[in-house]
Design an enzyme around this catalytic site. Sequence first.
Site, PDB file in Angstrom:
ATOM      1  N   LYS A   1      20.601   6.265  -1.393  1.00  0.00           N
ATOM      2  CA  LYS A   1      19.928   5.478  -2.426  1.00  0.00           C
ATOM      3  C   LYS A   1      20.825   5.180  -3.616  1.00  0.00           C
ATOM      4  O   LYS A   1      20.352   5.053  -4.741  1.00  0.00           O
ATOM      5  CB  LYS A   1      18.637   6.158  -2.878  1.00  0.00           C
ATOM      6  CG  LYS A   1      17.725   6.608  -1.756  1.00  0.00           C
ATOM      7  CD  LYS A   1      17.508   5.543  -0.677  1.00  0.00           C
ATOM      8  CE  LYS A   1      16.836   4.285  -1.197  1.00  0.00           C
ATOM      9  NZ  LYS A   1      16.718   3.254  -0.122  1.00  0.00           N
TER      10      LYS A   1
ATOM     11  N   THR B   1      23.622  -0.008   0.979  1.00  0.00           N
ATOM     12  CA  THR B   1      23.383  -1.288   1.644  1.00  0.00           C
ATOM     13  C   THR B   1      24.005  -2.432   0.857  1.00  0.00           C
ATOM     14  O   THR B   1      24.555  -3.378   1.444  1.00  0.00           O
ATOM     15  CB  THR B   1      21.872  -1.518   1.821  1.00  0.00           C
ATOM     16  OG1 THR B   1      21.309  -0.414   2.541  1.00  0.00           O
ATOM     17  CG2 THR B   1      21.596  -2.805   2.581  1.00  0.00           C
TER      18      THR B   1
ATOM     19  N   HIS C   1      26.844   8.872   4.592  1.00  0.00           N
ATOM     20  CA  HIS C   1      26.425   9.571   3.373  1.00  0.00           C
ATOM     21  C   HIS C   1      27.177  10.892   3.223  1.00  0.00           C
ATOM     22  O   HIS C   1      26.810  11.738   2.408  1.00  0.00           O
ATOM     23  CB  HIS C   1      24.916   9.827   3.385  1.00  0.00           C
ATOM     24  CG  HIS C   1      24.095   8.579   3.235  1.00  0.00           C
ATOM     25  ND1 HIS C   1      24.384   7.630   2.282  1.00  0.00           N
ATOM     26  CD2 HIS C   1      23.006   8.124   3.908  1.00  0.00           C
ATOM     27  CE1 HIS C   1      23.498   6.643   2.381  1.00  0.00           C
ATOM     28  NE2 HIS C   1      22.667   6.919   3.353  1.00  0.00           N
TER      29      HIS C   1
ATOM     30  N   ARG D   1      25.386   6.081  -8.556  1.00  0.00           N
ATOM     31  CA  ARG D   1      24.238   5.490  -9.255  1.00  0.00           C
ATOM     32  C   ARG D   1      23.649   6.567 -10.147  1.00  0.00           C
ATOM     33  O   ARG D   1      23.795   7.765  -9.870  1.00  0.00           O
ATOM     34  CB  ARG D   1      23.202   5.011  -8.236  1.00  0.00           C
ATOM     35  CG  ARG D   1      22.022   4.243  -8.818  1.00  0.00           C
ATOM     36  CD  ARG D   1      21.013   3.923  -7.739  1.00  0.00           C
ATOM     37  NE  ARG D   1      19.966   3.022  -8.214  1.00  0.00           N
ATOM     38  CZ  ARG D   1      18.913   2.651  -7.482  1.00  0.00           C
ATOM     39  NH1 ARG D   1      18.763   3.115  -6.243  1.00  0.00           N
ATOM     40  NH2 ARG D   1      18.005   1.833  -7.994  1.00  0.00           N
ATOM     41  N   ASP D   2      22.968   6.160 -11.198  1.00  0.00           N
ATOM     42  CA  ASP D   2      22.239   7.122 -12.019  1.00  0.00           C
ATOM     43  C   ASP D   2      21.362   7.976 -11.091  1.00  0.00           C
ATOM     44  O   ASP D   2      20.515   7.435 -10.372  1.00  0.00           O
ATOM     45  CB  ASP D   2      21.365   6.377 -13.030  1.00  0.00           C
ATOM     46  CG  ASP D   2      20.686   7.282 -14.039  1.00  0.00           C
ATOM     47  OD1 ASP D   2      20.262   8.394 -13.657  1.00  0.00           O
ATOM     48  OD2 ASP D   2      20.555   6.871 -15.199  1.00  0.00           O
TER      49      ASP D   2
ATOM     50  N   SER E   1      14.111   6.056  -6.128  1.00  0.00           N
ATOM     51  CA  SER E   1      14.289   5.223  -4.944  1.00  0.00           C
ATOM     52  C   SER E   1      14.073   6.030  -3.664  1.00  0.00           C
ATOM     53  O   SER E   1      13.522   5.527  -2.676  1.00  0.00           O
ATOM     54  CB  SER E   1      15.692   4.612  -4.959  1.00  0.00           C
ATOM     55  OG  SER E   1      15.871   3.717  -3.890  1.00  0.00           O
TER      56      SER E   1
END
Length: 318
Positions: A35, A39, A92, A111-112, A119
């Site tokens: 997340k 993608t 991942h 990402r944060d 998410s």
Amino acid sequence: MKPAQFRYRSIAQDSARWEGFEFRSGDIIISTPPKCGTTWTQMICALLIFREPTPPRPLSEMSPWLDMCMKSREDVFALLRAQKHRRFIKTHTPLDGLPQDERVTYVCVGRDPRDAAVSWHHHWDNMDEAVFFGSREKAIGNDDIPELLALDPPPTDDTPKGRFWHFVDSAALPIHSTCSLRSTLHHYDLALDALERPNVVVLHYADLKRDLDGEMRRIADRLGISVDEKVWPSLVDAASFERMRNNADQVAPNAVDKLWKSNQSFFHSGTGGGWREFFDEDARKRYETRVAELTSPRVARWAHEGSRAGAQHVETEP
């Protein structure tokens, strides 16, 4: 080539599946926590490699998740062997769980973590668990699931807030964790430590949002890809959140496997900030205390801010 240092294994993936994989010069490995823009980065790579706004096949066929346990290792290897284009492979697994080959470019994305947690909640709500576990049973069997759940227990409070704090507080080791604050920050630690390696590219979701054109140009430069300026605007447009959501049947991971209740809902928002409804002053302190337990201030700054935290200098900042 150097073998992986550690094995990362959860219900969803097993990094041991990389053993025996034959790399080609120019291969790209997209290594992200769940997340965190996986993608999006795959789509950008597809657009740059094919140099057209509509790549020729569903994204997960062009860029399979090699260590995911929904397909047999042999089938994934065969798919990648048959590819004639420059390969770009999803994982991942952090860098220390991957074979290291100087011919390969490793693209790491952050990402944060608070946005990743929210998410992740929507991700599980949208996933068809019967499809996932049925495919996993056919590919590798499900006998190991009780053992893996004991190493990485699911949340006991299944509300959005409960899932968020489970993500934050999970004590599962990164090598066993499906998705947690601890495993996410561990992934960032390794990526930023490798920042000076010529074949490691580090991206941040916030930077992609702030300047998609500029970040795509940086990625293209690091991958040694040139694109006709007449085509460039259409590629940037195709990489936008709205365009990807509108084309979700082709872009969403495992869409061809019917993994999602709604392919479009896989692209839930992209705006971030949903965690704020859980945050009063006590919650903020609780979260910041946990972050400080898990990583250094410099990595914490980058995790929550992207390039504004000066990732390019992260190795030398006090």
